[in-house]
Design a protein around this motif. Structure first.
Motif, PDB file in Angstrom:
ATOM      1  N   MET A  29       2.773  -2.762  39.675  1.00 36.84           N
ATOM      2  CA  MET A  29       1.448  -2.205  39.354  1.00 36.84           C
ATOM      3  C   MET A  29       1.247  -2.153  37.841  1.00 36.84           C
ATOM      4  SD  MET A  29      -0.245  -1.355  42.171  1.00 36.84           S
ATOM      5  CE  MET A  29      -1.359   0.005  41.857  1.00 36.84           C
ATOM      6  N   GLY A  30       2.279  -1.719  37.110  1.00 36.30           N
ATOM      7  CA  GLY A  30       2.192  -1.714  35.649  1.00 36.30           C
ATOM      8  C   GLY A  30       2.008  -3.110  35.091  1.00 36.30           C
ATOM      9  N   LEU A  31       2.757  -4.075  35.629  1.00 36.01           N
ATOM     10  CA  LEU A  31       2.644  -5.473  35.189  1.00 36.01           C
ATOM     11  C   LEU A  31       1.216  -5.988  35.334  1.00 36.01           C
ATOM     12  CD1 LEU A  31       4.244  -8.258  34.525  1.00 36.01           C
ATOM     13  CD2 LEU A  31       4.064  -8.625  36.989  1.00 36.01           C
ATOM     14  N   LEU A  32       0.613  -5.735  36.481  1.00 33.72           N
ATOM     15  CA  LEU A  32      -0.733  -6.247  36.742  1.00 33.72           C
ATOM     16  C   LEU A  32      -1.762  -5.568  35.844  1.00 33.72           C
ATOM     17  CD1 LEU A  32      -0.671  -6.538  40.656  1.00 33.72           C
ATOM     18  CD2 LEU A  32      -0.036  -8.225  38.918  1.00 33.72           C
ATOM     19  N   VAL A  33      -1.600  -4.274  35.609  1.00 34.86           N
ATOM     20  CA  VAL A  33      -2.527  -3.560  34.714  1.00 34.86           C
ATOM     21  C   VAL A  33      -2.388  -4.074  33.274  1.00 34.86           C
ATOM     22  CG1 VAL A  33      -3.018  -1.323  33.654  1.00 34.86           C
ATOM     23  CG2 VAL A  33      -2.680  -1.490  36.128  1.00 34.86           C
TER      24      VAL A  33
ATOM     25  N   VAL B  37      13.241  -5.997  40.377  1.00 34.34           N
ATOM     26  CA  VAL B  37      13.935  -5.044  39.506  1.00 34.34           C
ATOM     27  C   VAL B  37      13.273  -3.669  39.549  1.00 34.34           C
ATOM     28  CG1 VAL B  37      14.652  -4.525  37.144  1.00 34.34           C
ATOM     29  CG2 VAL B  37      14.766  -6.887  37.987  1.00 34.34           C
ATOM     30  N   PHE B  38      11.955  -3.615  39.307  1.00 30.69           N
ATOM     31  CA  PHE B  38      11.275  -2.320  39.115  1.00 30.69           C
ATOM     32  C   PHE B  38      10.466  -1.866  40.322  1.00 30.69           C
ATOM     33  CE2 PHE B  38      11.693  -4.011  34.717  1.00 30.69           C
ATOM     34  CZ  PHE B  38      12.512  -3.011  34.218  1.00 30.69           C
ATOM     35  N   GLY B  39      10.397  -2.677  41.363  1.00 27.97           N
ATOM     36  CA  GLY B  39       9.702  -2.264  42.576  1.00 27.97           C
ATOM     37  C   GLY B  39       8.194  -2.236  42.441  1.00 27.97           C
ATOM     38  N   VAL B  40       7.551  -1.533  43.379  1.00 30.44           N
ATOM     39  CA  VAL B  40       6.085  -1.506  43.445  1.00 30.44           C
ATOM     40  C   VAL B  40       5.481  -0.909  42.175  1.00 30.44           C
ATOM     41  CG1 VAL B  40       4.127  -0.470  44.662  1.00 30.44           C
ATOM     42  CG2 VAL B  40       6.044  -1.439  45.957  1.00 30.44           C
ATOM     43  N   ALA B  41       6.053   0.169  41.656  1.00 34.09           N
ATOM     44  CA  ALA B  41       5.505   0.817  40.463  1.00 34.09           C
ATOM     45  C   ALA B  41       5.532  -0.131  39.266  1.00 34.09           C
ATOM     46  CB  ALA B  41       6.309   2.082  40.140  1.00 34.09           C
ATOM     47  N   GLY B  42       6.624  -0.868  39.104  1.00 32.91           N
ATOM     48  CA  GLY B  42       6.708  -1.825  38.002  1.00 32.91           C
ATOM     49  C   GLY B  42       5.698  -2.944  38.132  1.00 32.91           C
TER      50      GLY B  42
ATOM     51  N   LEU C 231       5.536   1.965  32.813  1.00 34.48           N
ATOM     52  CA  LEU C 231       5.328   1.641  31.397  1.00 34.48           C
ATOM     53  C   LEU C 231       5.982   0.312  31.015  1.00 34.48           C
ATOM     54  CD1 LEU C 231       5.817   5.164  29.780  1.00 34.48           C
ATOM     55  CD2 LEU C 231       3.679   3.894  30.040  1.00 34.48           C
ATOM     56  N   VAL C 232       7.188   0.085  31.520  1.00 31.94           N
ATOM     57  CA  VAL C 232       7.859  -1.190  31.250  1.00 31.94           C
ATOM     58  C   VAL C 232       7.038  -2.340  31.831  1.00 31.94           C
ATOM     59  CG1 VAL C 232       9.902  -2.591  31.749  1.00 31.94           C
ATOM     60  CG2 VAL C 232      10.163  -0.206  31.078  1.00 31.94           C
ATOM     61  N   GLY C 233       6.507  -2.140  33.038  1.00 30.75           N
ATOM     62  CA  GLY C 233       5.667  -3.151  33.658  1.00 30.75           C
ATOM     63  C   GLY C 233       4.428  -3.448  32.826  1.00 30.75           C
ATOM     64  N   VAL C 234       3.796  -2.377  32.285  1.00 32.11           N
ATOM     65  CA  VAL C 234       2.606  -2.559  31.435  1.00 32.11           C
ATOM     66  C   VAL C 234       2.940  -3.403  30.208  1.00 32.11           C
ATOM     67  CG1 VAL C 234       0.983  -1.361  29.908  1.00 32.11           C
ATOM     68  CG2 VAL C 234       1.426  -0.463  32.193  1.00 32.11           C
ATOM     69  N   PHE C 235       4.064  -3.085  29.561  1.00 30.03           N
ATOM     70  CA  PHE C 235       4.464  -3.849  28.371  1.00 30.03           C
ATOM     71  C   PHE C 235       4.744  -5.320  28.708  1.00 30.03           C
ATOM     72  CE2 PHE C 235       5.697   0.336  26.359  1.00 30.03           C
ATOM     73  CZ  PHE C 235       4.807   0.227  25.298  1.00 30.03           C
TER      74      PHE C 235
ATOM     75  N   ASN D 175       5.287   6.875  43.030  1.00 34.63           N
ATOM     76  CA  ASN D 175       5.223   7.502  41.704  1.00 34.63           C
ATOM     77  C   ASN D 175       4.594   6.568  40.666  1.00 34.63           C
ATOM     78  OD1 ASN D 175       5.529   9.443  39.720  1.00 34.63           O
ATOM     79  ND2 ASN D 175       7.678   8.929  39.289  1.00 34.63           N
ATOM     80  N   VAL D 176       3.432   6.045  40.999  1.00 36.42           N
ATOM     81  CA  VAL D 176       2.703   5.178  40.060  1.00 36.42           C
ATOM     82  C   VAL D 176       1.901   6.079  39.123  1.00 36.42           C
ATOM     83  CG1 VAL D 176       1.041   3.294  39.818  1.00 36.42           C
ATOM     84  CG2 VAL D 176       2.575   3.356  41.791  1.00 36.42           C
ATOM     85  N   SER D 177       2.547   6.449  38.015  1.00 36.13           N
ATOM     86  CA  SER D 177       1.889   7.277  37.009  1.00 36.13           C
ATOM     87  C   SER D 177       2.368   6.850  35.626  1.00 36.13           C
ATOM     88  CB  SER D 177       2.217   8.766  37.231  1.00 36.13           C
ATOM     89  OG  SER D 177       3.534   9.050  36.781  1.00 36.13           O
ATOM     90  N   LEU D 178       1.623   7.246  34.605  1.00 38.68           N
ATOM     91  CA  LEU D 178       1.962   6.829  33.245  1.00 38.68           C
ATOM     92  C   LEU D 178       3.233   7.502  32.732  1.00 38.68           C
ATOM     93  CD1 LEU D 178      -1.556   6.658  31.562  1.00 38.68           C
ATOM     94  CD2 LEU D 178      -0.119   4.775  32.344  1.00 38.68           C
ATOM     95  N   MET D 179       3.726   8.488  33.449  1.00 35.25           N
ATOM     96  CA  MET D 179       4.974   9.139  33.061  1.00 35.25           C
ATOM     97  C   MET D 179       6.198   8.459  33.674  1.00 35.25           C
ATOM     98  SD  MET D 179       4.116  11.472  30.943  1.00 35.25           S
ATOM     99  CE  MET D 179       2.853  10.311  30.412  1.00 35.25           C
ATOM    100  N   ASN D 180       5.956   7.496  34.539  1.00 38.44           N
ATOM    101  CA  ASN D 180       7.061   6.776  35.182  1.00 38.44           C
ATOM    102  C   ASN D 180       7.481   5.610  34.266  1.00 38.44           C
ATOM    103  OD1 ASN D 180       8.774   5.217  36.737  1.00 38.44           O
ATOM    104  ND2 ASN D 180       7.523   5.341  38.586  1.00 38.44           N
ATOM    105  N   PRO D 181       8.718   5.599  33.781  1.00 34.83           N
ATOM    106  CA  PRO D 181       9.123   4.547  32.843  1.00 34.83           C
ATOM    107  C   PRO D 181       9.035   3.138  33.428  1.00 34.83           C
ATOM    108  CG  PRO D 181      11.020   5.866  33.534  1.00 34.83           C
ATOM    109  CD  PRO D 181       9.799   6.577  34.005  1.00 34.83           C
ATOM    110  N   THR D 182       9.216   2.985  34.749  1.00 33.75           N
ATOM    111  CA  THR D 182       9.111   1.645  35.335  1.00 33.75           C
ATOM    112  C   THR D 182       7.675   1.114  35.252  1.00 33.75           C
ATOM    113  OG1 THR D 182       8.788   2.553  37.559  1.00 33.75           O
ATOM    114  CG2 THR D 182      11.041   2.039  36.915  1.00 33.75           C
TER     115      THR D 182
END
Length: 738
Positions: free
Chosen positions: A649-653, A642-647, A559-563, A550-557
């Protein structure tokens, strides 16, 4: 799998690079080092640089051993990681450190010889400095391809996996030695940057502003430390930095090629996709050597003419590599060879555009820097405002250039099939095109890094000429070489940052492939998607993994990773700039103490305690570099747990987006402040010692950590977080909270 004959071009090119580097080094050593005083000063700088590097490598060795033991536990104890990872990690760090060591050793021998050559002519000084810088460029690409060749042969021999999956395992395992290179590079960049700027700020604020003595004046106690810092920061640090960029781009593209063609049913086609980036890099080495021999200039050359002299070599090599790419990919018989060739050219062109943009915004031959110098008439505040504004504006063209390069490289690789550009096969092919564009951008590294390493050599040559009391004509030549070096160093940083953006994007795609390997390591063979359908892990596409996690912009994990990723760039810059500030405070106090307590320094009758200033910078750098560097390793692991793969991915982006723009801003603003000062020192707006000069010295002092510590460290931060995520993918898959 039999290794094709054409593969041997890769290790052969690496050995040619190392051989030519040795020839350049030997010729430089045969040059006369000048007067007794010039030899003495060069020996002080060399001794300080080597002492610092030995101390840094002791600290880094401890970190590497701890991390290697941790990876060994994950591989052999927990069983969530490839067993080759600890060894690959150590060799990546070793070769990265070795590249920096050889480059710095050359630079410390070359500075006095460059100053002495400048006594004969400007062209002679340029050739000695540039070919000494070429040692660094050729050592980096030579060791990089040697390491890649070594690991490919070892893993091809010992990887016990059948079919197309074998090359996927080999290439994703090879990626992990990039973490070793990235870790070493970050310590080298941060530690070297703190060292050099602590000394530089202390020398400038107390020497030039308070005492009113010239730059590199032997009466300044911090001047030897300042010259040492140029070598440990801009030579050893930059070498380690671009070593990991170079290896990262080749390895990420090879991994993407293995994944993209794994489902094509032809192992031969898959092998060609893996070898293509290695062969492009190998031919790039040979053609960069040709360009190095074209660099020459005439006596009394202007800044634009000097820049054009370097540009001839870089542009000629780039043009030859562009043509050679078509031949390499055609002879390989790779699918869509013509489109992929244009992807490579896209990367080459993007590198040139970013380099030219950096030159425009940082060279005092152009309006942006001239306006900053002119703003000095109203004091240091307006100099700082003008530099910040110019630096921010300068981010526009590089960002747009990278954006256009990403889209074009992707479309070229899929044959401009826009209607189906996001279908699984096209997605894999397109990402491979982006990766190979990064390889194209870095294929000229042999000569591009030579223009960068040239900068600190020319800077040290100017310092040697000043401290040795050489005549005004020699100092005029070394000043011209030094001003050129400021611009080439800024251009090199822009190039490194741009290549980091493309490389990090390729690494982001490679992370998904590492997740596939991590799932298989953990015994997961099937994915159940949200619509109830299932996919075999080995056959799942990248889009399947995005849907599964569920790597999408609607996934809060996400978004937290992006921030968190965006925040990391600013946190890292804040930590490193404060580190420079603390170390510089100690240096300022020490220089003031020596002026106050050692009689006769300012009259030339007393001798400053240079060793004490070298010691302060060394101790400050070692103490201050640990926390920000370790943070870059810890955060991706913590986010994954904490946030798994989706988090992740957000972190790296988030890290890629904010880090790239912030790095361009800081590097260009710092370079412009430096060259605005140089412009005034050449006689504009009142010249040396004027109020305008003092105002630009303040601007340059603010810009020092911008361009030499925080800014250039960001591109390593971006890639290191990606590399850590890749290495820790097995743990992230096995253990996460959300």
């Amino acid at each position: 799998m039999n290794t094709p004959s054409i593969f041997w071009l890769v290790p052969a090119a690496s050995l040619v690079a190392l051989a030519v580097a040795w020839i350049f080094y030997s010729r430089m050593k045969r040059e006369d080092e000048g007067t007794e005083r010039m030899r003495e000063i060069a020996a002080h700088v060399r001794k300080g640089a080597m002492a610092y590097l030995r101390q840094q490598y002791k600290v880094v060795l401890v970190v590497f051993l701890v991390l290697a033991l941790f990876f060994a536990y994950l591989a052999y104890g927990a069983g969530v990681q490839n067993p080759w990872v600890p060894f690959a990690f150590l060799t990546g760090g070793f070769f990265s450190g070795l590249a920096g060591f050889f480059g710095m050793k050359t630079a410390t021998y070359a500075s006095a010889r460059t100053a002495n050559a400048a006594r004969q002519s400007l062209d002679r000084g340029l050739k000695v400095a540039f070919r000494s810088g070429a040692v660094m460029g050729l050592v980096v690409v030579g060791l990089g391809l040697l390491d890649i060749s070594f690991w490919y042969l070892i893993l091809d021999r010992f990887t016990d996996v059948a079919g197309p999956q074998k090359l996927v395992v080999i290439t994703t395992t090879m990626l992990t030695f990039g973490m070793g290179a990235s870790t070493q590079a970050l310590f080298a960049r941060v530690g070297g940057g703190i060292y050099t700027k602590a000394a530089d700020v202390g020398a400038d604020l107390v020497g030039k502003v308070e005492a009113g003595i010239p730059e590199d004046d032997p009466r300044n106690p911090a001047t030897i430390a300042d010259n040492v810092g140029d070598n440990v920061g801009d030579v050893a640090g930059m070498g380690a930095d671009l070593y990991e960029s170079y290896c990262g781009s080749v390895l990420a593209t090879a991994a993407l090629g293995a994944a993209a063609f794994a489902s094509a049913g032809s192992e031969t086609l898959q092998l060609k996709a893996v070898l293509a980036p290695m062969l492009i890099a190998a031919v790039g080495i040979l053609l960069s050597i040709v360009g190095i021999f074209l660099v020459r200039t005439k006596e009394g050359a202007s800044m634009r003419e000097l820049l054009r002299s370097l540009g001839v070599g870089v542009n000629f090599s780039s043009a030859l590599i562009a043509l050679a790419t078509f031949g390499i990919l055609y002879l390989l018989g790779i699918e869509n060879w013509l489109g992929l060739s244009f992807s490579v050219i896209t990367g080459l062109a993007a590198g040139i555009v970013i380099g030219q943009t950096t030159e425009y915004y940082t060279s005092h031959s152009y309006k942006p820097t001239q306006k900053i110098a002119g703003s000095a008439k109203t004091g240091p505040a307006t100099v700082i405002i003008a530099g910040v504004g110019s630096g921010m504006i300068s981010t526009a063209i590089p960002v747009v250039t990278i954006g256009v390069a990403i889209v074009l490289a992707y479309l070229c690789a899929i044959g401009f099939d826009i209607e189906h550009m996001m279908q699984p096969h096209n997605l894999s092919q397109g990402l491979y095109g982006i990766g190979i564009a990064a390889v194209g951008m870095l294929s000229t590294l042999g000569i591009t890094l030579a223009t960068d390493a040239y900068g600190p050599i020319a800077d040290n040559a100017g310092g040697n000429a000043e401290m040795s009391g050489l005549g005004p004509e020699v100092r005029k030549r070394t000043d011209a070489l030094d001003a050129l070096g400021n611009t080439t160093a800024a251009t090199g940083k822009g190039f490194a940052i741009g290549s980091a953006a493309l490389t990090a994007l390729a690494l982001l795609a490679s992370y998904v492939e590492e997740i596939r390997i991590g799932l298989l390591h953990n015994g997961v063979t099937e994915l159940t998607l949200s619509d109830g359908t299932t996919r075999l892990v080995e056959q799942a596409s990248m889009l399947d993994f995005m849907a599964y996690y569920n790597v999408s912009l609607m996934n809060p994990t996400v978004l937290v990773g992006v921030f968190i990723g965006a925040m990391m760039s600013f946190l890292f810059c804040g930590l490193t700039m404060n580190a420079v500030g603390r170390a510089a405070e100690s240096m300022v106090q020490e220089v003031r103490r020596q002026f106050r307590e050692i009689r006769g320094i300012l009259t030339g009758e007393g001798t400053p305690d240079y060793a004490r200033c070298v010691e302060i910078s060394t101790r400050g750098a070692q103490r201050e570099m640990l926390f920000p560097s370790l943070l870059a390793i810890v955060v991706p692991v913590a986010v994954g747990l904490v946030f798994g793969v989706a988090g992740v991915m957000g972190l790296l982006v988030g890290g890629l987006g904010s880090g790239f723009v912030l790095a361009v801003f800081m590097a260009n603003a710092g370079g412009a402040w430096d060259n605005a000062k140089k412009m005034i020192e050449e006689g504009h707006f009142g010249g040396k010692g004027s109020d305008c000069h003092k105002a630009t010295v303040v601007g340059d002092t603010v810009g020092d950590p911008f361009k030499d510590t925080s800014g250039p460290s960001l591109n390593i931060l971006i890639k290191l977080m990606s590399m850590v995520a890749i290495v820790m993918a097995g743990l992230t898959v096995a253990c996460h909270l959300f």
